[in-house]
Every structure is written in structure tokens, then in C-alpha cells.
Motif scaffolding. Structure first.
Motif, PDB file in Angstrom:
ATOM      1  N   GLY A  71       0.879  -1.203  -0.027  1.00 40.78           N
ATOM      2  CA  GLY A  71      -0.053  -0.041  -0.028  1.00 40.78           C
ATOM      3  C   GLY A  71       0.867   1.099  -0.045  1.00 40.78           C
ATOM      4  O   GLY A  71       2.006   1.165   0.566  1.00 40.78           O
ATOM      5  N   THR A  72       0.212   2.312  -0.658  1.00 38.19           N
ATOM      6  CA  THR A  72       1.017   3.317  -0.548  1.00 38.19           C
ATOM      7  C   THR A  72       0.079   4.707  -0.175  1.00 38.19           C
ATOM      8  O   THR A  72      -1.169   4.438  -0.070  1.00 38.19           O
ATOM      9  N   ASP A  73       0.730   5.948   0.375  1.00 37.40           N
ATOM     10  CA  ASP A  73      -0.153   6.914   0.565  1.00 37.40           C
ATOM     11  C   ASP A  73      -0.305   7.746  -0.333  1.00 37.40           C
ATOM     12  O   ASP A  73       0.222   7.579  -1.597  1.00 37.40           O
ATOM     13  N   VAL A  74      -1.081   8.955  -0.335  1.00 37.22           N
ATOM     14  CA  VAL A  74      -1.350   9.921  -1.687  1.00 37.22           C
ATOM     15  C   VAL A  74       0.088  10.483  -1.940  1.00 37.22           C
ATOM     16  O   VAL A  74      -0.020  11.047  -3.231  1.00 37.22           O
ATOM     17  N   GLU A  75       1.238  10.382  -1.048  1.00 35.47           N
ATOM     18  CA  GLU A  75       2.462  10.789  -1.702  1.00 35.47           C
ATOM     19  C   GLU A  75       3.332   9.811  -2.265  1.00 35.47           C
ATOM     20  O   GLU A  75       4.337  10.116  -2.578  1.00 35.47           O
ATOM     21  N   ARG A  77       4.273   7.304  -0.503  1.00 40.42           N
ATOM     22  CA  ARG A  77       5.225   6.346   0.472  1.00 40.42           C
ATOM     23  C   ARG A  77       4.548   5.225   0.524  1.00 40.42           C
ATOM     24  O   ARG A  77       3.421   4.793   0.789  1.00 40.42           O
ATOM     25  N   THR A  79       3.267   2.381   2.781  1.00 36.54           N
ATOM     26  CA  THR A  79       2.640   2.102   4.068  1.00 36.54           C
ATOM     27  C   THR A  79       2.256   0.742   4.525  1.00 36.54           C
ATOM     28  O   THR A  79       2.099   0.325   5.762  1.00 36.54           O
ATOM     29  N   GLU A  80       2.423  -0.191   3.414  1.00 38.34           N
ATOM     30  CA  GLU A  80       2.164  -1.580   3.745  1.00 38.34           C
ATOM     31  C   GLU A  80       2.913  -2.423   2.890  1.00 38.34           C
ATOM     32  O   GLU A  80       3.163  -1.939   1.681  1.00 38.34           O
TER      33      GLU A  80
END
Length: 98
Positions: A71-75, A77, A79-80
Motif C-alpha cells: 500500500g502507498t499513501d497519496v504521496e 510512500r 505504508t504496507e
């Protein structure tokens, strides 16, 4: 001060209570008593426990899946990063996070 404690009703049922207590002072500033306001947080505690259990189950599913999951964040990066993503890519979760 806040205190949590169980309260047992006449029928034996248990309720979780959050009590906020503060001192009551007279005009001379001396403590003359305590004022307490209680709130029944039984349902909140139950919901919180259910949410934690669900989150733990989902995390276990992600971690043990036979497919790479990330998973990634909106930027952008990471996250998972699950075990299979690490196995296929050669990058550990710690190397990819953030």
C-alpha cells in the motif's frame, strides 16, 4: 482526574464507567468536597475491542497472503508491504516503508 471502573447493577450486569472527578472548593479555596460526573462507556469499549479484533484479523490476512500486497499513501510512500512482496522483490518491509 479520570477513572474507569466497573459498575455492577442490581441484576448483576456489568457496565464500564468513566468518572471525571474534581475537587469542590469553598470561597476560601479549601476543599469542601468532590464533584463527579460519570459516563457509561460500555458500548464504546465493546466497539473499540471489535475494531481492534477486525484490524488484527485484516493485518494477519495481509501478512500471510500468498500474493504480494503493498500500500502507498497519496504521496507515494509505502505504508504496507507483506511477506510475499518482500519475498518476490528481495526488499524487506523495513527497507520499503516510508
Amino acid at each position: 482526574l479520570n477513572f474507569e471502573f466497573p459498575l455492577f447493577s442490581k441484576d448483576g450486569s456489568r457496565r464500564e464507567i468513566l468518572l471525571n472527578a474534581t475537587t469542590r472548593r469553598g470561597s476560601d479555596g479549601q476543599v469542601v468536597g468532590v464533584i463527579g460526573v460519570g459516563q457509561d462507556i460500555t458500548d464504546l469499549r465493546k466497539i473499540t475491542a471489535e475494531q481492534k479484533s477486525l484490524a488484527d484479523d485484516l493485518q494477519r490476512l495481509i501478512d500471510t497472503a500468498n500474493a504480494p500486497i503493498f500500500g502507498t499513501d497519496v504521496e507515494g510512500r509505502v505504508t504496507e508491504w507483506n511477506r510475499m512482496a518482500a519475498s518476490l522483490s528481495g526488499f524487506s518491509k523495513e527497507e520499503t516503508m516510508g
